[in-house]
Design an enzyme around this catalytic site. Structure first.
Site, PDB file in Angstrom:
ATOM      1  CG  ASP A  13      55.615 160.399 100.191  1.00 14.25           C
ATOM      2  OD1 ASP A  13      56.664 160.716 100.660  1.00 14.25           O
ATOM      3  OD2 ASP A  13      55.939 160.283  98.852  1.00 14.25           O
ATOM      4  CB  CYS A  70      56.388 163.578  98.929  1.00 14.94           C
ATOM      5  SG  CYS A  70      56.433 164.609  97.438  1.00 14.94           S
ATOM      6  CB  THR A  72      60.392 165.807  93.964  1.00  9.89           C
ATOM      7  OG1 THR A  72      58.944 165.564  93.670  1.00  9.89           O
ATOM      8  CG2 THR A  72      61.426 164.553  93.549  1.00  9.89           C
ATOM      9  CG  HIS A 103      55.874 187.656  96.732  1.00  3.09           C
ATOM     10  ND1 HIS A 103      56.651 188.089  95.878  1.00  3.09           N
ATOM     11  CD2 HIS A 103      56.052 188.772  97.744  1.00  3.09           C
ATOM     12  CE1 HIS A 103      57.532 188.957  96.093  1.00  3.09           C
ATOM     13  NE2 HIS A 103      57.024 189.449  97.387  1.00  3.09           N
ATOM     14  CG  HIS A 138      52.177 189.983  96.516  1.00  2.00           C
ATOM     15  ND1 HIS A 138      53.004 189.250  95.357  1.00  2.00           N
ATOM     16  CD2 HIS A 138      52.744 190.861  97.071  1.00  2.00           C
ATOM     17  CE1 HIS A 138      54.118 190.306  95.523  1.00  2.00           C
ATOM     18  NE2 HIS A 138      54.012 190.925  96.421  1.00  2.00           N
TER      19      HIS A 138
END
Length: 147
Positions: A13, A70, A72, A103, A138
């Site tokens: 973004d 973006c 955060t 993982h 995993h």
């Protein structure tokens, strides 16, 4: 790993635009092909619109992996993980980037542009790309994600 035959999808973004442009230069320097799904400027935009483009490309198997950026990282991760075939992992340091690959078998690495430097971002990308999935327990956990 050699990614010369693989194309990586990129999206961001407005908050991630500058970092995405730096990531493109890094990938070019490593001769890694990419497809940029936008945004194409730092002008305000909505991250779900660009996350969707990358998710659709991976869901349709047009691409195998991507990087989303973006402010955060959370908005991109939340949107991307709504898609059944997407495993988007948010990383903020090299060790987390390694673990989302080894993982969680993340097919999209999500980066928080407002909280990492360009040097940190490219280090995370390099580690994520070079880290093989461990499988085993995993994979059993990943199998439980969709149902």
């Amino acid at each position: 790993m050699n990614f010369s035959n693989q194309t990586i999808g990129l999206t961001s973004d407005h908050a991630g635009y500058e970092l995405k442009e730096a990531v493109k230069k890094h990938l070019e320097a490593r001769n890694i092909q990419y497809r940029d799904f936008g945004t194409t400027s730092p002008d305000r935009c909505d991250y779900p619109d660009y996350a969707r483009l990358l998710a659709d490309a991976i869901s349709s198997k047009d691409l195998d992996m991507g990087i989303a950026i973006c402010g955060t990282g959370n908005g991109m991760a939340m949107t991307l993980n709504k898609y059944p075939t997407i495993r988007a992992g948010l990383a903020w340091n090299v060790e987390v980037a390694r673990l989302v690959g080894s993982h969680n078998k993340a097919n999209i690495l999500v980066l928080p542009a407002r909280f990492v430097t360009t040097a940190e971002a490219v280090a995370m990308i390099d580690v994520w790309l070079a880290t093989p999935f461990e499988g085993g327990r995993h994979q059993e956990r990943i199998d439980k994600i969709s149902g």
